[in-house]
Design a protein around this motif. Structure first.
Motif, short mmCIF file in Angstrom:
data_model
loop_
_atom_site.label_atom_id
_atom_site.label_comp_id
_atom_site.label_asym_id
_atom_site.label_seq_id
_atom_site.Cartn_x
_atom_site.Cartn_y
_atom_site.Cartn_z
N PHE A 18 0.79 -1.67 -0.08
CA PHE A 18 -0.21 0.12 -0.09
C PHE A 18 0.95 1.56 -0.39
N PRO A 19 0.36 2.40 -1.22
CA PRO A 19 1.47 3.28 -0.69
C PRO A 19 1.57 4.99 0.25
N PHE A 21 3.24 6.24 2.35
CA PHE A 21 3.62 7.39 2.34
C PHE A 21 3.23 8.30 0.96
N LYS A 22 3.43 8.05 0.07
CA LYS A 22 2.83 8.77 -1.92
C LYS A 22 1.24 9.11 -0.95
N ILE A 23 -0.24 8.57 -0.41
CA ILE A 23 -0.95 9.33 -0.17
C ILE A 23 -1.00 10.51 0.37
N ALA A 24 -0.43 9.88 1.73
CA ALA A 24 -0.35 10.83 2.46
C ALA A 24 0.12 12.39 2.40
N GLU A 25 1.67 12.11 1.30
CA GLU A 25 1.37 13.26 0.74
C GLU A 25 1.12 14.17 -0.41
#
Length: 50
Positions: A18-19, A21-25
Motif C-alpha cells: 500500500f503506497p 506515504f505517497k498518498i499521505a503526501e
C-alpha cells in the motif's frame, strides 16, 4: 514445559502493498495550506474580539 519464544535465523521478506506515504503526501500537499489559512483566519478573528 513448552517453549514460549522460538528464535529463527531466517529474516522475513516483506513487500510494499500500500503506497501509504505517497498518498499521505498528496493529501497534505492539497489540504495543508488551505486548512492552515482557515485556522489562521479563525485565530485572528478570535484575537480581535478580545
Amino acid at each position: 514445559m513448552r517453549p514460549i519464544l522460538i528464535f529463527v535465523k531466517k529474516k522475513p521478506n516483506y513487500r510494499k502493498r500500500f503506497p501509504f506515504f505517497k498518498i499521505a503526501e498528496g493529501i497534505a500537499q492539497r489540504h495543508l495550506l488551505p486548512e492552515l489559512g482557515k485556522a489562521m483566519d479563525r485565530a485572528l478573528a478570535n484575537a480581535r474580539q478580545r
